[in-house]
Design an enzyme around this catalytic site. Structure first.
Site, PDB file in Angstrom:
ATOM      1  N   ASP A  59       0.821  -1.214   0.000  1.00 38.38           N
ATOM      2  CA  ASP A  59       0.000   0.000   0.000  1.00 38.38           C
ATOM      3  C   ASP A  59       0.855   1.265   0.000  1.00 38.38           C
ATOM      4  OD1 ASP A  59      -1.978  -1.858   0.353  1.00 38.38           O
ATOM      5  OD2 ASP A  59      -2.829  -0.955   2.156  1.00 38.38           O
ATOM      6  N   ASP A  60       0.209   2.355  -0.381  1.00 36.90           N
ATOM      7  CA  ASP A  60       0.697   3.737  -0.195  1.00 36.90           C
ATOM      8  C   ASP A  60       1.709   4.230  -1.225  1.00 36.90           C
ATOM      9  OD1 ASP A  60      -0.895   3.475   2.014  1.00 36.90           O
ATOM     10  OD2 ASP A  60       0.668   3.865   3.499  1.00 36.90           O
ATOM     11  N   HIS A 110      -6.102   3.012  -3.875  1.00 40.09           N
ATOM     12  CA  HIS A 110      -5.993   3.227  -2.413  1.00 40.09           C
ATOM     13  C   HIS A 110      -6.281   4.699  -2.081  1.00 40.09           C
ATOM     14  CE1 HIS A 110      -4.859   2.095   1.601  1.00 40.09           C
ATOM     15  NE2 HIS A 110      -3.708   2.733   1.630  1.00 40.09           N
ATOM     16  N   HIS A 114      -5.145   9.754   0.423  1.00 39.85           N
ATOM     17  CA  HIS A 114      -5.027   8.953   1.647  1.00 39.85           C
ATOM     18  C   HIS A 114      -5.563   9.702   2.874  1.00 39.85           C
ATOM     19  CE1 HIS A 114      -3.339   5.960   4.419  1.00 39.85           C
ATOM     20  NE2 HIS A 114      -3.106   5.211   3.375  1.00 39.85           N
ATOM     21  N   HIS A 206       3.738  -2.319   3.032  1.00 32.73           N
ATOM     22  CA  HIS A 206       3.718  -0.977   2.447  1.00 32.73           C
ATOM     23  C   HIS A 206       4.986  -0.746   1.632  1.00 32.73           C
ATOM     24  CE1 HIS A 206       0.790  -0.804   5.690  1.00 32.73           C
ATOM     25  NE2 HIS A 206       0.226   0.201   5.042  1.00 32.73           N
TER      26      HIS A 206
HETATM   27 ZN   LIG Z   1      -2.541   3.215   3.320  1.00 33.21          ZN
END
Ligand SMILES: [Zn+2]
Length: 254
Positions: A59-60, A110, A114, A206
């Protein structure tokens, strides 16, 4: 006298039943739990399967350094993974997202900035999702159907809104939350994944944790060890195809 008692009982019944009904009506949708959404195929945490397959998810990102190192490692071990990207970072590094796709990995949405998702309203949510879809499309020419809310926050409105625009909410196995964003140390990340590895797991990691290389270092241990144990690393969409039951998810083909 008898009539009076009946009336009192009736009043008590109405009070109790009425109370129950009011309570049932006012139960917020957020109290619907995993069983409800999993049964309906609206959220995926993991996939029950007899096959030795695991989905690694990152993620991210994308990140100019970490994501590239992770891609190199995945290539070395012939592993496929899923990257849940943040839209405004996709715009900074479209080439990395294009590489992810061209090397057989899957892209998921995602959100664009955020933000905290606990109380997000539907118009903001749609905006966050659509802007990221556009960024992914600009970078790769495809649109994704996978969505992971920041922080894993979900409620009826988030699930419904994302479903309405054709997206499936994907979370992660509860026993595979590596907490790598907290920089717990390479060994803690490795131990979490290796001690808990099961068929059909969705592992949460991540590829953008500022100033940390722990995730990359952990993968150098995790990938060869799980491969030695006979696991294959597949994308989330591929993992869904291994589901033991003929489970109906929304269409996940691109
Ligand atoms: Zn995230």
């Amino acid at each position: 006298m008898k009539k009076k008692i009946t009336l009192i009982l009736l009043a008590v019944f109405i009070f109790l039943y009425g109370g129950t009904v009011t309570e049932a009506r006012s139960v917020p949708s957020a109290t619907k739990g995993r069983d409800y959404y999993e049964e309906r195929g609206e959220i995926v945490w993991e996939v029950p399967t007899q096959s030795k397959v695991i989905a690694l998810t990152f993620d991210d990102g994308p990140d100019a350094h970490t994501t590239v190192q992770i891609l190199d490692l995945l290539k070395q071990y012939e592993a496929k993974a899923t990257f849940f990207v943040v839209g405004n970072r996709v715009e900074k590094h479209p080439d990395i997202v294009a590489r992810e796709l061209s090397e057989g990995h899957e892209i998921g949405n995602h959100s664009y900035t955020h933000p905290p998702f606990q109380n997000i309203n539907s118009s903001r949510l749609v905006n966050e999702l659509n802007k990221t879809q556009d960024a992914i499309f600009q970078a790769t020419g495809i649109r994704t159907v996978l969505f992971r809310p920041p922080g894993g926050s979900y409620n009826e409105s988030i699930v419904r809104t994302s479903k309405d625009i054709g997206m499936l909410t994907v979370l992660w196995s509860w026993h595979q939350d590596t907490l790598d964003w907290r920089k717990p140390g390479v060994n803690r990340i490795v131990k979490k994944v290796l001690d808990n590895a099961h068929n059909g797991d969705i592992v949460l990691m991540h590829d953008f944790v500022p100033t940390s290389t722990q995730t990359v270092e952990a993968l150098r241990v995790i990938l060869p060890e799980l491969q030695k144990r006979g696991y294959s690393f597949v994308t989330v969409s591929e993992l869904l195809s291994y589901h033991d039951k003929s489970h109906k998810f929304i269409e996940v083909n691109h």
